[in-house]
Design a protein around this motif. Structure first.
Motif, mmCIF file in Angstrom:
data_model
loop_
_atom_site.group_PDB
_atom_site.id
_atom_site.type_symbol
_atom_site.label_atom_id
_atom_site.label_comp_id
_atom_site.label_asym_id
_atom_site.label_seq_id
_atom_site.Cartn_x
_atom_site.Cartn_y
_atom_site.Cartn_z
ATOM 1 N N PHE A 1 0.701 -1.161 0.012
ATOM 2 C CA PHE A 1 0.001 -0.064 0.144
ATOM 3 C C PHE A 1 0.981 1.424 0.219
ATOM 4 O O PHE A 1 0.255 2.136 -0.031
ATOM 5 C CB PHE A 1 -1.169 0.050 0.865
ATOM 6 C CG PHE A 1 -2.020 -1.184 1.050
ATOM 7 C CD1 PHE A 1 -2.962 -1.020 0.288
ATOM 8 C CD2 PHE A 1 -1.852 -2.150 1.950
ATOM 9 C CE1 PHE A 1 -3.887 -1.983 0.233
ATOM 10 C CE2 PHE A 1 -2.663 -3.355 2.012
ATOM 11 C CZ PHE A 1 -3.605 -3.163 1.116
ATOM 12 N N ASP B 1 -7.311 2.287 -3.450
ATOM 13 C CA ASP B 1 -6.087 2.074 -4.046
ATOM 14 C C ASP B 1 -6.466 1.390 -5.588
ATOM 15 O O ASP B 1 -7.647 1.050 -5.596
ATOM 16 C CB ASP B 1 -5.505 0.824 -3.154
ATOM 17 C CG ASP B 1 -4.161 0.427 -3.773
ATOM 18 O OD1 ASP B 1 -3.243 1.038 -3.431
ATOM 19 O OD2 ASP B 1 -4.122 -0.788 -4.363
ATOM 20 N N LYS C 1 -8.405 0.974 2.531
ATOM 21 C CA LYS C 1 -6.947 1.214 1.601
ATOM 22 C C LYS C 1 -7.545 0.772 0.297
ATOM 23 O O LYS C 1 -7.041 1.203 -0.653
ATOM 24 C CB LYS C 1 -5.943 0.588 2.326
ATOM 25 C CG LYS C 1 -5.352 1.377 3.519
ATOM 26 C CD LYS C 1 -3.979 0.989 4.058
ATOM 27 C CE LYS C 1 -3.474 1.669 5.145
ATOM 28 N NZ LYS C 1 -2.042 1.378 5.513
#
Length: 654
Positions: free
Chosen positions: A189, A352, A348
């Motif tokens: 990430f 993403d 996330k």
């Protein structure tokens, strides 16, 4: 807001009882001829049995009354038009958006990505890269040229040239001139997903084949892999490095003098405020935001911070490219468990590049679920209207666009017209799509257009397709309405209707009674000898001020004193306190000794309206609500099917 969340939370206890059940249902009762069915009543009752503390509410007759009262309030809210309020509609839309995510994402793909992300989080990769820029919407020719250039660079390195030297020479990442392409340590990430894949799938010491990201093509060399160190929170003192040698010497001398002060016992935070030249952290005692590997511009600073321990929490002075530092450990944060990380990782993933995988997976399913058969003749005529002006955002809709208003294709029961598609094409001119020739561009736009409407139709059709979704939304909708109605009709009225509240108090005041109360001074200390001296002083008529002046200083508090009026049985009164005037003997509980001096006794009696207002308002609300339900029963026509209800009672008691 917290009250609303609690209220809706209780309402949702009903909602989640509505999961698919195929039992036959009958009409249990009607309100103005609107039917309410047995299956819903039974599910709600069974679900709430364990939540109900009042035994009377477990009685089916009583529970039916409560349930009818609930539905009457919802009917009243609708009659008042509360369902059209903008705040209500906004909150309902927000909730539906959140709930629909469980039905409009591919949960299997999401879990796979969470698992992958968490597994990668356990490791930190140190990698270098070479970047050859090419736009993600570049033409096939430009894309191929960038790919071939990257392949040629890889050949040079594979034949023995140094990766870092080549990176400094040819990489189009501006930082490569200084760092020779080295990105330091990072974990999942932290990089775009395609680059992360390349890094985690390349063995240590080897070089990847060209990896495509939205920036261009990369060659990735993995230098090292180590266990993730988690995150660390530190404070630091920094003296900036200057260019000429004399000032470098001065900076080093200054940081060493500060270090001596620390060794002499001066506080790190105060020295940071006074001397640190990092203006963003100095005023906070040098405290920095917590960070992990690869998040700062100095790997040396990171390594020094992570090397600190509870036993050795402060570093010696050290130098980075920014200046001289002393670092103090505040706290280390190891990697969270999978369960503690899951929600964070899902969030996330949603922000993403990975989210495209979830979207693409759902899109493929929806393409099979809602196949599109377009009108070939109409589509062909639309393609001929689009010109190369599109690439320069200069293309205009034809003057006779309405001529193409026939149905181009269907998604479920929705008709999409040629005119709507033309509007979509016009809106996409600044989207950066550069596919050529124009026929292929229009085909791509058609795919996107059809996919958007598949997703929209799927989302809007959730209530029809998933009974449990429809049930939850109905209950939440009713819950929001009921909250607004109760606030309007009961809660606000009970707070503002002073005449009604006073009249209610007069009829109920025997319920609100004080026990015997005493106005007292309560002294306490952990030292019995001190308390003996306090007792002696009090027996001589000394005041609370005399006692505090005698035994307490600014630095030391030997005797605590608290004064107030206490009701019989109050936990603040020392055990054994007599409800009569006078001075008690010393009593003991745990490590403390107590003396109680009763200065006034207040006999038992009714509380004033102000003294019982909190409880009174609550009781008044219940009174208003009960009478209100009785009024609603007069306003609406309620008919209960008693035969069906008797059958339910037998069924539930089995």
């Amino acid at each position: 807001m917290k009250l609303k969340q609690l209220f809706l939370g209780l309402i949702m206890c009903l909602a989640f009882t509505s999961n698919a059940q195929n039992k036959s249902k009958e009409v249990l009762f009607t309100i103005n001829d609107k039917p309410y069915y047995t299956d819903e009543f039974i599910r709600v009752y069974n679900k709430n049995l364990d939540l109900v503390k009042d035994e009377s509410q477990k009685d089916l007759n009583q529970y039916l009354e409560l349930y009818i009262g609930y539905k009457l309030k919802v009917n009243k809210a609708n009659k008042l038009g509360l369902q059209d309020g903008q705040q209500y509609l906004s909150e309902l839309k927000t909730y539906r958006t959140q709930l629909s995510k469980n039905y409009t994402t591919d949960s299997k793909v999401t879990k796979e990505l969470v698992d992958e992300g968490y597994k990668r989080l356990q490791k930190e990769v140190n990698a270098s890269h070479i970047l050859i820029l090419v736009d993600e919407n570049a033409s096939p020719a430009d894309t191929l040229a960038a790919y071939n250039k990257t392949k040629a660079i890889r050949e040079r390195i594979m034949k023995g040239e140094d990766f870092g030297t080549v990176a400094a020479e040819v990489s189009q990442d501006p930082s490569a001139k200084e760092n020779k392409g080295n990105l330091g340590y990072f974990t999942s990430f932290r990089m775009v997903y395609a680059f992360e894949n390349g890094a985690y799938n390349t063995p240590v010491g080897t070089i990847s084949n060209p990896v495509r990201t939205r920036f261009g093509y990369h060659l990735i060399k993995v230098n090292d892999i180590r266990a993730n160190r988690g995150e660390v929170a530190v404070a630091h003192i920094m003296i900036l490095k200057q260019k000429d040698n004399e000032e470098v010497t001065t900076a080093k001398t200054t940081i060493e003098d500060i270090y001596k002060k620390l060794q002499q016992g001066e506080k790190f935070e105060e020295l940071a405020k006074q001397f640190s030249e990092d203006k963003s952290s100095a005023s906070k005692g040098g405290v920095l935001n917590r960070f992990g590997s690869g998040q700062l511009s100095s790997e040396e600073f990171e390594n020094k911070a992570f090397s600190l321990t509870k036993e050795n929490p402060v570093s010696e002075p050290f130098e980075t490219q920014f200046g001289w530092h002393i670092v103090k450990l505040i706290e280390k944060f190891p990697i969270k468990s999978y369960e503690d990380s899951r929600i964070e990782l899902e969030n996330k993933i949603g922000k993403d590049d990975r989210s495209r995988l979830i979207t693409n997976s759902l899109t493929e399913k929806l393409r099979k679920k809602y196949p599109v058969k377009r009108d070939a003749k109409l589509y062909s005529s639309i393609v001929k209207l689009v010109t190369n002006d599109f690439y320069e955002a200069k293309w205009s809709l034809p003057a006779d666009a309405k001529k193409y208003s026939a149905t181009l294709f269907n998604v479920g029961t929705r008709n999409l017209t040629g005119t709507t598609f033309l509007d979509y094409i016009y809106s996409q001119q600044k989207s950066g799509i550069a596919i050529k020739p124009i026929e292929k561009l229009v085909e791509k736009l058609f795919e996107n257009f059809a996919d958007e409407h598949r997703n929209q139709y799927n989302n809007e059709n959730l209530e029809n397709e998933f009974p449990e979704f429809a049930s939850v939304m109905e209950e939440y909708r009713d819950g929001l309405l009921l909250f607004d109605l109760m606030d309007k009709e009961i809660w606000q009225r009970s707070k503002t209707d002073s005449v009604g509240l006073k009249a209610f108090y007069e009829t109920q005041k025997n319920k609100y009674q004080w026990k015997t109360r005493v106005t007292s001074e309560i002294y306490s200390s952990r030292d019995k000898e001190t308390m003996n001296k306090v007792l002696a002083m009090l027996k001589k008529g000394k005041t609370p001020k005399d006692v505090k002046d005698k035994f307490n200083t600014e630095e030391v508090l030997n005797v605590m004193l608290y004064e107030g009026t206490y009701e019989e049985g109050d936990s603040a009164l020392p055990q054994g306190t007599k409800m009569e005037l006078g001075l008690s003997e010393i009593t003991n509980k745990g490590e403390y000794y107590f003396i109680t001096k009763v200065n006034k006794v207040l006999p038992a009696g009714p509380k004033s309206l102000e003294e019982c207002k909190g409880k009174l308002v609550n009781d008044y609300q219940q009174y208003l609500e009960q009478n209100w339900v009785d009024e609603l029963k007069k306003e609406f026509t309620v008919k209960v099917n008693q035969d069906v209800f008797e059958t339910i009672k037998k069924q539930i008691k089995k």
